[in-house]
Structures are given as C-alpha cells and as structure tokens.
Write a protein that holds these residues in place. Structure first.
Motif, PDB file in Angstrom:
ATOM      1  N   ILE A  91     -27.345  11.513 -17.001  1.00  0.00           N
ATOM      2  CA  ILE A  91     -26.319  12.302 -16.333  1.00  0.00           C
ATOM      3  C   ILE A  91     -25.266  12.803 -17.312  1.00  0.00           C
ATOM      4  CG2 ILE A  91     -24.463  12.219 -14.607  1.00  0.00           C
ATOM      5  CD1 ILE A  91     -26.242  10.213 -13.060  1.00  0.00           C
ATOM      6  N   ASN A  92     -24.844  11.905 -18.220  1.00  0.00           N
ATOM      7  CA  ASN A  92     -23.800  12.330 -19.158  1.00  0.00           C
ATOM      8  C   ASN A  92     -24.341  12.535 -20.568  1.00  0.00           C
ATOM      9  OD1 ASN A  92     -23.137  10.097 -21.113  1.00  0.00           O
ATOM     10  ND2 ASN A  92     -22.879   8.939 -19.221  1.00  0.00           N
ATOM     11  N   ARG A  93     -23.571  13.268 -21.357  1.00  0.00           N
ATOM     12  CA  ARG A  93     -23.923  13.593 -22.747  1.00  0.00           C
ATOM     13  C   ARG A  93     -22.946  12.921 -23.712  1.00  0.00           C
ATOM     14  NH1 ARG A  93     -23.000  18.522 -24.367  1.00  0.00           N
ATOM     15  NH2 ARG A  93     -24.699  18.479 -25.845  1.00  0.00           N
ATOM     16  N   LEU A  94     -22.369  11.823 -23.289  1.00  0.00           N
ATOM     17  CA  LEU A  94     -21.316  11.187 -24.070  1.00  0.00           C
ATOM     18  C   LEU A  94     -21.767  10.820 -25.478  1.00  0.00           C
ATOM     19  CD1 LEU A  94     -18.439  10.246 -24.137  1.00  0.00           C
ATOM     20  CD2 LEU A  94     -19.132   8.140 -22.990  1.00  0.00           C
ATOM     21  N   LYS A  95     -22.950  10.266 -25.609  1.00  0.00           N
ATOM     22  CA  LYS A  95     -23.460   9.866 -26.926  1.00  0.00           C
ATOM     23  C   LYS A  95     -23.540  11.077 -27.864  1.00  0.00           C
ATOM     24  CE  LYS A  95     -27.264   7.288 -28.987  1.00  0.00           C
ATOM     25  NZ  LYS A  95     -28.457   6.488 -28.702  1.00  0.00           N
ATOM     26  N   VAL A  96     -24.028  12.192 -27.345  1.00  0.00           N
ATOM     27  CA  VAL A  96     -24.176  13.415 -28.143  1.00  0.00           C
ATOM     28  C   VAL A  96     -22.804  13.956 -28.572  1.00  0.00           C
ATOM     29  CG1 VAL A  96     -24.968  15.818 -28.073  1.00  0.00           C
ATOM     30  CG2 VAL A  96     -26.342  14.025 -27.017  1.00  0.00           C
ATOM     31  N   ILE A  97     -21.873  14.000 -27.641  1.00  0.00           N
ATOM     32  CA  ILE A  97     -20.544  14.537 -27.937  1.00  0.00           C
ATOM     33  C   ILE A  97     -19.810  13.646 -28.933  1.00  0.00           C
ATOM     34  CG2 ILE A  97     -18.298  15.185 -26.961  1.00  0.00           C
ATOM     35  CD1 ILE A  97     -20.572  17.081 -26.156  1.00  0.00           C
ATOM     36  N   LEU A  98     -19.916  12.329 -28.781  1.00  0.00           N
ATOM     37  CA  LEU A  98     -19.290  11.424 -29.752  1.00  0.00           C
ATOM     38  C   LEU A  98     -19.845  11.672 -31.151  1.00  0.00           C
ATOM     39  CD1 LEU A  98     -19.118   8.039 -27.796  1.00  0.00           C
ATOM     40  CD2 LEU A  98     -17.173   9.345 -28.681  1.00  0.00           C
ATOM     41  N   ALA A  99     -21.152  11.857 -31.256  1.00  0.00           N
ATOM     42  CA  ALA A  99     -21.771  12.125 -32.560  1.00  0.00           C
ATOM     43  C   ALA A  99     -21.276  13.452 -33.131  1.00  0.00           C
ATOM     44  CB  ALA A  99     -23.287  12.125 -32.435  1.00  0.00           C
ATOM     45  N   GLU A 100     -21.204  14.478 -32.282  1.00  0.00           N
ATOM     46  CA  GLU A 100     -20.723  15.788 -32.742  1.00  0.00           C
ATOM     47  C   GLU A 100     -19.285  15.716 -33.242  1.00  0.00           C
ATOM     48  OE1 GLU A 100     -21.224  18.437 -29.426  1.00  0.00           O
ATOM     49  OE2 GLU A 100     -23.392  18.590 -29.711  1.00  0.00           O
ATOM     50  N   LYS A 101     -18.474  14.899 -32.598  1.00  0.00           N
ATOM     51  CA  LYS A 101     -17.061  14.765 -32.958  1.00  0.00           C
ATOM     52  C   LYS A 101     -16.835  13.689 -34.028  1.00  0.00           C
ATOM     53  CE  LYS A 101     -15.356  17.762 -30.035  1.00  0.00           C
ATOM     54  NZ  LYS A 101     -14.464  18.857 -30.390  1.00  0.00           N
ATOM     55  N   GLU A 102     -17.946  13.086 -34.478  1.00  0.00           N
ATOM     56  CA  GLU A 102     -17.907  12.035 -35.496  1.00  0.00           C
ATOM     57  C   GLU A 102     -16.994  10.881 -35.087  1.00  0.00           C
ATOM     58  OE1 GLU A 102     -17.011  13.957 -39.218  1.00  0.00           O
ATOM     59  OE2 GLU A 102     -18.939  14.979 -39.251  1.00  0.00           O
ATOM     60  N   LYS A 103     -17.142  10.477 -33.823  1.00  0.00           N
ATOM     61  CA  LYS A 103     -16.387   9.352 -33.273  1.00  0.00           C
ATOM     62  C   LYS A 103     -17.373   8.265 -32.866  1.00  0.00           C
ATOM     63  CE  LYS A 103     -12.398  11.540 -33.318  1.00  0.00           C
ATOM     64  NZ  LYS A 103     -11.423  11.238 -34.324  1.00  0.00           N
ATOM     65  N   GLU A 145     -10.336  11.854 -18.872  1.00  0.00           N
ATOM     66  CA  GLU A 145      -9.599  11.259 -19.987  1.00  0.00           C
ATOM     67  C   GLU A 145     -10.408  11.359 -21.284  1.00  0.00           C
ATOM     68  OE1 GLU A 145      -7.152   7.115 -20.830  1.00  0.00           O
ATOM     69  OE2 GLU A 145      -8.092   7.432 -18.879  1.00  0.00           O
ATOM     70  N   ILE A 146     -11.705  11.111 -21.200  1.00  0.00           N
ATOM     71  CA  ILE A 146     -12.591  11.222 -22.366  1.00  0.00           C
ATOM     72  C   ILE A 146     -12.602  12.660 -22.879  1.00  0.00           C
ATOM     73  CG2 ILE A 146     -15.007  11.118 -23.129  1.00  0.00           C
ATOM     74  CD1 ILE A 146     -15.333   8.746 -21.103  1.00  0.00           C
ATOM     75  N   ALA A 147     -12.704  13.617 -21.959  1.00  0.00           N
ATOM     76  CA  ALA A 147     -12.709  15.035 -22.350  1.00  0.00           C
ATOM     77  C   ALA A 147     -11.426  15.386 -23.108  1.00  0.00           C
ATOM     78  CB  ALA A 147     -12.855  15.922 -21.114  1.00  0.00           C
ATOM     79  N   LYS A 148     -10.298  14.886 -22.642  1.00  0.00           N
ATOM     80  CA  LYS A 148      -9.023  15.150 -23.325  1.00  0.00           C
ATOM     81  C   LYS A 148      -9.005  14.524 -24.708  1.00  0.00           C
ATOM     82  CE  LYS A 148      -6.234  15.668 -19.151  1.00  0.00           C
ATOM     83  NZ  LYS A 148      -5.211  15.076 -18.290  1.00  0.00           N
ATOM     84  N   LEU A 149      -9.470  13.274 -24.810  1.00  0.00           N
ATOM     85  CA  LEU A 149      -9.488  12.582 -26.102  1.00  0.00           C
ATOM     86  C   LEU A 149     -10.385  13.288 -27.118  1.00  0.00           C
ATOM     87  CD1 LEU A 149      -9.710   8.851 -24.971  1.00  0.00           C
ATOM     88  CD2 LEU A 149      -7.837   9.875 -26.270  1.00  0.00           C
TER      89      LEU A 149
END
Length: 65
Positions: free
Chosen positions: A3-15, A48-52
């Motif tokens: 459902i979510n892409r959190l892992k991908v976005i964290l990697a893209e943002k190097e977090k 909140e995650i989107a803002k961070l």
C-alpha cells in the motif's frame, strides 16, 4: 499488498528507518513494519511523514489504478 512506498521514498531521500523513528517518536520496529507493508501508519502519521520528507502525501502511497 503493498500500500505504501515508504521504503522507496526513504531511500530516495537518503534517510533511514531509525531517523524517521526518532523524528516521529516511534520505535524502529514500528517504522520497519510500515516499510515492509506489514502494517500501515495512520493518515495523520502519513501526513507527518510527508512533511518530514518534504514530499506530497500521494507520493507515499501506491496508486490504486
């Protein structure tokens, strides 16, 4: 179902999961479970995650189409 892409976005943002957990006051395990789509964060937490991460909340979700 992914459902979510959190892992991908964290990697893209190097977090890391640990960074996000610290920012949200959540455990590393909770964030890890979100990243593997085992469980989903609440809509409020997603906002909140989107803002961070400085992304639109829509980027954190896989399209339903």
């Amino acid at each position: 179902m992914k459902i979510n892409r959190l892992k991908v976005i964290l990697a893209e943002k190097e977090k890391t999961n640990k960074w996000l957990a610290e920012k949200l006051g959540k455990s590393d395990v909770t964030v890890s479970r979100w990243c593997t789509n085992e469980v989903q964060p609440s809509m409020e937490t997603l906002l909140e995650i989107a803002k961070l991460l400085d992304v639109d909340i829509k980027e954190l979700l896989n399209s339903s189409k």
